[in-house]
Motif scaffolding. Structure first.
Motif, mmCIF file in Angstrom:
data_model
loop_
_atom_site.group_PDB
_atom_site.id
_atom_site.type_symbol
_atom_site.label_atom_id
_atom_site.label_comp_id
_atom_site.label_asym_id
_atom_site.label_seq_id
_atom_site.Cartn_x
_atom_site.Cartn_y
_atom_site.Cartn_z
ATOM 1 N N ASN A 49 -7.635 -2.876 12.431
ATOM 2 C CA ASN A 49 -6.810 -4.042 12.716
ATOM 3 C C ASN A 49 -7.261 -5.296 12.296
ATOM 4 O OD1 ASN A 49 -4.362 -5.092 13.920
ATOM 5 N ND2 ASN A 49 -5.362 -5.324 15.997
ATOM 6 N N VAL A 50 -7.499 -5.428 10.982
ATOM 7 C CA VAL A 50 -8.042 -6.681 10.597
ATOM 8 C C VAL A 50 -6.968 -7.301 9.357
ATOM 9 C CG1 VAL A 50 -10.515 -6.127 10.807
ATOM 10 C CG2 VAL A 50 -9.369 -5.381 8.676
ATOM 11 N N GLY A 51 -5.794 -6.755 9.395
ATOM 12 C CA GLY A 51 -4.869 -7.104 8.483
ATOM 13 C C GLY A 51 -4.839 -6.677 7.011
ATOM 14 N N LEU A 52 -5.502 -5.639 6.512
ATOM 15 C CA LEU A 52 -5.629 -5.008 5.348
ATOM 16 C C LEU A 52 -4.044 -4.596 5.114
ATOM 17 C CD1 LEU A 52 -8.817 -3.144 5.658
ATOM 18 C CD2 LEU A 52 -8.599 -5.454 4.567
ATOM 19 N N ARG A 53 -3.886 -4.663 3.422
ATOM 20 C CA ARG A 53 -2.728 -4.323 3.018
ATOM 21 C C ARG A 53 -3.022 -3.437 1.852
ATOM 22 N NH1 ARG A 53 2.098 -6.515 4.565
ATOM 23 N NH2 ARG A 53 1.972 -8.056 6.187
ATOM 24 N N LYS A 54 -4.162 -3.397 1.382
ATOM 25 C CA LYS A 54 -4.565 -2.128 0.500
ATOM 26 C C LYS A 54 -6.067 -1.745 0.778
ATOM 27 C CE LYS A 54 -6.742 -5.663 -2.762
ATOM 28 N NZ LYS A 54 -6.518 -6.078 -4.359
ATOM 29 N N ILE A 55 -6.286 -0.489 0.265
ATOM 30 C CA ILE A 55 -7.757 0.153 0.623
ATOM 31 C C ILE A 55 -8.732 -0.688 0.161
ATOM 32 C CG2 ILE A 55 -9.035 2.431 0.409
ATOM 33 C CD1 ILE A 55 -6.328 2.501 1.687
ATOM 34 N N PRO A 56 -9.758 -1.141 0.960
ATOM 35 C CA PRO A 56 -10.975 -2.005 0.632
ATOM 36 C C PRO A 56 -11.919 -1.235 -0.290
ATOM 37 C CG PRO A 56 -11.027 -1.382 2.673
ATOM 38 C CD PRO A 56 -9.849 -0.750 2.258
ATOM 39 N N LYS A 57 -12.607 -1.955 -0.884
ATOM 40 C CA LYS A 57 -13.714 -1.267 -1.759
ATOM 41 C C LYS A 57 -14.881 -1.312 -0.761
ATOM 42 C CE LYS A 57 -11.919 -0.955 -5.994
ATOM 43 N NZ LYS A 57 -11.613 0.250 -6.444
ATOM 44 N N VAL A 58 -15.736 -0.167 -0.725
ATOM 45 C CA VAL A 58 -16.763 0.149 0.244
ATOM 46 C C VAL A 58 -17.937 0.785 -0.513
ATOM 47 C CG1 VAL A 58 -15.426 -0.198 2.422
ATOM 48 C CG2 VAL A 58 -15.892 2.327 1.202
ATOM 49 N N SER A 59 -18.967 0.849 0.184
ATOM 50 C CA SER A 59 -20.224 1.510 -0.669
ATOM 51 C C SER A 59 -19.853 3.037 -1.015
ATOM 52 C CB SER A 59 -21.438 1.418 0.282
ATOM 53 O OG SER A 59 -22.512 2.284 -0.049
ATOM 54 N N SER A 113 -1.118 2.795 10.884
ATOM 55 C CA SER A 113 -1.076 1.966 9.843
ATOM 56 C C SER A 113 0.114 1.780 8.927
ATOM 57 C CB SER A 113 -2.359 2.440 8.867
ATOM 58 O OG SER A 113 -3.535 2.395 9.407
ATOM 59 N N HIS A 114 1.246 2.169 9.469
ATOM 60 C CA HIS A 114 2.537 2.039 8.860
ATOM 61 C C HIS A 114 2.827 2.640 7.472
ATOM 62 C CE1 HIS A 114 3.342 -1.096 11.926
ATOM 63 N NE2 HIS A 114 2.078 -1.687 11.512
ATOM 64 N N ILE A 115 1.928 3.950 7.513
ATOM 65 C CA ILE A 115 1.942 4.931 6.205
ATOM 66 C C ILE A 115 3.366 5.484 6.172
ATOM 67 C CG2 ILE A 115 1.107 6.853 4.746
ATOM 68 C CD1 ILE A 115 -1.500 5.940 6.272
ATOM 69 N N ARG A 148 -4.751 0.823 12.104
ATOM 70 C CA ARG A 148 -4.042 -0.393 12.743
ATOM 71 C C ARG A 148 -4.004 -1.669 11.534
ATOM 72 N NH1 ARG A 148 -5.464 1.420 17.979
ATOM 73 N NH2 ARG A 148 -7.629 0.786 17.655
ATOM 74 N N ASN A 149 -3.915 -0.874 10.238
ATOM 75 C CA ASN A 149 -3.719 -1.899 9.139
ATOM 76 C C ASN A 149 -2.110 -1.866 8.633
ATOM 77 O OD1 ASN A 149 -6.124 -3.706 8.589
ATOM 78 N ND2 ASN A 149 -7.158 -1.656 8.995
ATOM 79 N N VAL A 209 2.045 2.876 1.497
ATOM 80 C CA VAL A 209 2.257 4.005 0.567
ATOM 81 C C VAL A 209 0.418 4.229 0.032
ATOM 82 C CG1 VAL A 209 2.420 5.016 -1.791
ATOM 83 C CG2 VAL A 209 4.127 3.644 -0.544
ATOM 84 N N LEU A 210 -0.035 5.352 0.499
ATOM 85 C CA LEU A 210 -1.382 5.834 -0.011
ATOM 86 C C LEU A 210 -1.511 6.127 -1.423
ATOM 87 C CD1 LEU A 210 -2.840 7.798 2.881
ATOM 88 C CD2 LEU A 210 -3.004 5.461 2.607
ATOM 89 N N PRO A 211 -2.035 5.373 -2.205
ATOM 90 C CA PRO A 211 -2.159 5.591 -3.659
ATOM 91 C C PRO A 211 -2.585 6.550 -4.160
ATOM 92 C CG PRO A 211 -3.449 3.674 -3.096
ATOM 93 C CD PRO A 211 -2.852 3.995 -1.844
ATOM 94 N N THR A 212 -2.524 7.051 -5.290
ATOM 95 C CA THR A 212 -3.497 8.212 -5.997
ATOM 96 C C THR A 212 -4.545 7.433 -6.287
ATOM 97 O OG1 THR A 212 -1.408 9.179 -7.146
ATOM 98 C CG2 THR A 212 -3.537 9.495 -8.134
#
Length: 361
Positions: free
Chosen positions: A42-52, A87-89, A62-63, A67-70
């Motif tokens: 629940n931090v307002g993300l609108r695209k998948i973040p880059k992580v380690s 996440s409203h997918i 809760r973001n 559309v979950l992209p390829t």
């Protein structure tokens, strides 16, 4: 070592640490170590973040990801658990989870998913727990679940499924718990379940079945818990549970408008412990109803006809510690009386069991 060398070494160390320092997305919480967790709830993300790449658990619930992209998670080769609930997918693209060859847990509950492209679950060969409940999924085309050769639990309750087609679960040969409650399933193809013959828990309650899907159910071998409540099935046919009768312990068939069990409906059923058949239209039970190991039986709100045919039921009720409610609806002189107390049943002789002595079978 002069000051310049010290500064250069510090600068080099800082450059080496930069990827680690920036591995945690903004507003998220990250926990290091071998089991690295990234929490972006629940931090307002609108695209998948880059992580380690070392991330093992990624919580993105809760973001807002319509559309979950390829290839959205392609670099997360070590990910074990992915949380995308609420996440409203709406759509899952083909190859959305590509690269997640170590993923075991995938949570997609409480979204608006109505489109899952073929190939969406490619690479999910280690997935064991998949939660897709509370979505708008209308169909399970053959091959959609095929990559999931280790799938153990599939939660598909509260969707828009209308039928189960042949091959719907193709590839998911290790599936053990299947939840299809509260859909709109009105038909099950005879071959729909042949790929998941090892189901142990099968919930089909709150659907729109009007007849018992005997041909499809006969493919199952080891069902321990079967739930059919809230389907408009009037008659349970002969041999309904025979293929898994040695394993079935719990059967729920309440609130169905059920009128009759055929004489051999419970043929082969030997381990039943819990049965729920309340709120139906039953007046009798078949002669082979398996009381022998029964511990719990709920049967209120049925129009029971208190004749000697119910003598085995009366005997079980007398011995039961739970004292479930079961009242006679007929004949008139017994109406309203509890079956265990009905005078009309007191003189009934219980059937004697046939001796198997001398039998070759």
């Amino acid at each position: 070592m002069d000051r310049t060398e010290v500064l250069l070494k510090l600068l080099c160390l800082l450059v080496c640490l930069l990827p680690i320092l920036h591995a945690c997305p903004q507003n998220c919480h990250c926990h290091g170590g071998d089991l690295q967790h990234v929490i972006c709830d629940n931090v307002g993300l609108r695209k998948i973040p880059k992580v380690s790449e070392q991330t093992r658990l990624l919580n993105l619930q809760r973001n807002n990801f319509p559309v979950l992209p390829t290839n959205g998670f392609r670099d997360l080769k070590n990910l074990v658990s992915l949380h995308l609930q609420h996440s409203h997918i709406k759509e899952i693209s083909s190859g959305a989870f590509r690269g997640l060859k170590q993923l075991v847990y995938l949570y997609l509950s409480n979204n608006d998913i109505s489109v899952i492209k073929m190939g969406a679950f490619d690479d999910l060969t280690e997935i064991t727990y998949l939660y897709l409940d509370h979505n708008k999924i209308p169909d399970l085309p053959k091959g959609l679940l095929s990559p999931m050769i280790n799938l153990f639990i599939l939660q598909l309750g509260n969707n828009k499924l209308r039928e189960l087609k042949a091959g719907a679960f193709h590839g998911a040969k290790d599936l053990r718990w299947l939840y299809l409650s509260n859909n709109s399933i009105s038909s099950i193809h005879p071959a729909a379940l042949e790929d998941v013959e090892n189901l142990a828990v099968f919930h089909l309650d709150k659907n729109q079945l009007t007849s018992y899907p005997a041909a499809a159910m006969s493919k199952l071998r080891v069902v321990e818990e079967l739930k059919l409540s809230h389907n408009s099935i009037k008659v349970i046919p002969d041999l309904a549970f025979q293929s898994f009768g040695r394993y079935m312990e719990t059967l729920s068939m309440d609130n169905m408008g059920l009128e009759k069990f055929s004489d051999k409906a419970f043929f082969g059923v030997t381990t039943l412990k819990t049965v729920h058949i309340e709120n139906n239209k039953l007046s009798s039970l078949p002669g082979n109803f398996p009381f022998i190991r029964l511990e719990t039986l709920t049967l209120s709100n049925n129009p029971w006809h208190c004749s000697c045919q119910l003598a085995p039921l009366r005997r079980w009720l007398e011995s039961s510690r739970s004292r479930p409610d079961a009242a006679c609806a007929s004949p008139s002189q017994a109406r309203g009386q509890q079956i265990r107390d009905a005078a009309v049943l007191r003189s009934c002789k219980l059937p004697t069991r046939r001796s198997k002595k001398g039998s070759r079978h």
